[in-house]
Design a protein around this motif. Structure first.
Motif, PDB file in Angstrom:
ATOM      1  N   SER A 236      11.438 -27.917 -12.738  1.00  5.83           N
ATOM      2  CA  SER A 236      11.749 -27.497 -14.062  1.00  5.83           C
ATOM      3  C   SER A 236      12.334 -28.687 -14.887  1.00  5.83           C
ATOM      4  CB  SER A 236      12.617 -26.246 -13.912  1.00  5.83           C
ATOM      5  OG  SER A 236      12.847 -26.039 -15.378  1.00  5.83           O
ATOM      6  N   THR A 237      11.459 -28.862 -16.046  1.00  5.96           N
ATOM      7  CA  THR A 237      11.921 -30.026 -16.607  1.00  5.96           C
ATOM      8  C   THR A 237      13.121 -29.752 -17.570  1.00  5.96           C
ATOM      9  OG1 THR A 237       9.615 -30.569 -16.817  1.00  5.96           O
ATOM     10  CG2 THR A 237      11.029 -31.544 -18.586  1.00  5.96           C
ATOM     11  N   SER A 238      13.128 -28.490 -18.239  1.00  4.67           N
ATOM     12  CA  SER A 238      14.414 -27.972 -19.190  1.00  4.67           C
ATOM     13  C   SER A 238      15.757 -28.148 -18.261  1.00  4.67           C
ATOM     14  CB  SER A 238      14.215 -26.889 -19.553  1.00  4.67           C
ATOM     15  OG  SER A 238      14.096 -25.681 -18.576  1.00  4.67           O
ATOM     16  N   LEU A 239      15.556 -27.697 -17.067  1.00  2.86           N
ATOM     17  CA  LEU A 239      16.855 -27.866 -16.209  1.00  2.86           C
ATOM     18  C   LEU A 239      17.159 -29.135 -15.781  1.00  2.86           C
ATOM     19  CD1 LEU A 239      16.580 -24.643 -13.783  1.00  2.86           C
ATOM     20  CD2 LEU A 239      18.035 -25.011 -15.699  1.00  2.86           C
ATOM     21  N   PHE A 240      16.248 -30.079 -15.647  1.00  2.00           N
ATOM     22  CA  PHE A 240      16.379 -31.440 -15.321  1.00  2.00           C
ATOM     23  C   PHE A 240      17.122 -32.218 -16.447  1.00  2.00           C
ATOM     24  CE2 PHE A 240      15.213 -36.107 -15.954  1.00  2.00           C
ATOM     25  CZ  PHE A 240      15.760 -36.421 -14.593  1.00  2.00           C
TER      26      PHE A 240
END
Length: 84
Positions: free
Chosen positions: A49-53
């Motif tokens: 998940s890009t947003s959580l990264f």
């Protein structure tokens, strides 16, 4: 996973102790990177998940910023005492 949770619990306890002493920057410097680590390992790395990264990365960077502020305030306070 158990080690990660254990590190987060110890970091939270340490941050609470520092906050009770009134050392808010030090508390943030302890808590934010451990929170970022949890977000990165649970959401950012395993599930792609890009947003959580980026959220986890933001917590880690904010923790390093809080560490820099705590260091700067300690150094500034020491210089003021020497100058008196």
């Amino acid at each position: 996973m158990a080690v990660m949770i254990l590190i987060f619990v110890f970091a939270s306890a340490s941050a609470i102790v520092q906050a009770r002493k009134g050392q808010w920057w030090t508390a943030g410097a302890v808590f934010l990177p451990s929170l970022g680590m949890v977000v990165l390992l649970l959401g950012g790395v395993e599930r792609q998940s890009t947003s959580l990264f980026w959220l986890g990365s933001l917590f880690v960077v904010a923790g390093f910023g809080a560490e820099a502020m705590a260091y700067w305030r300690t150094r500034t306070r020491g210089r003021e005492q020497v100058g008196q």
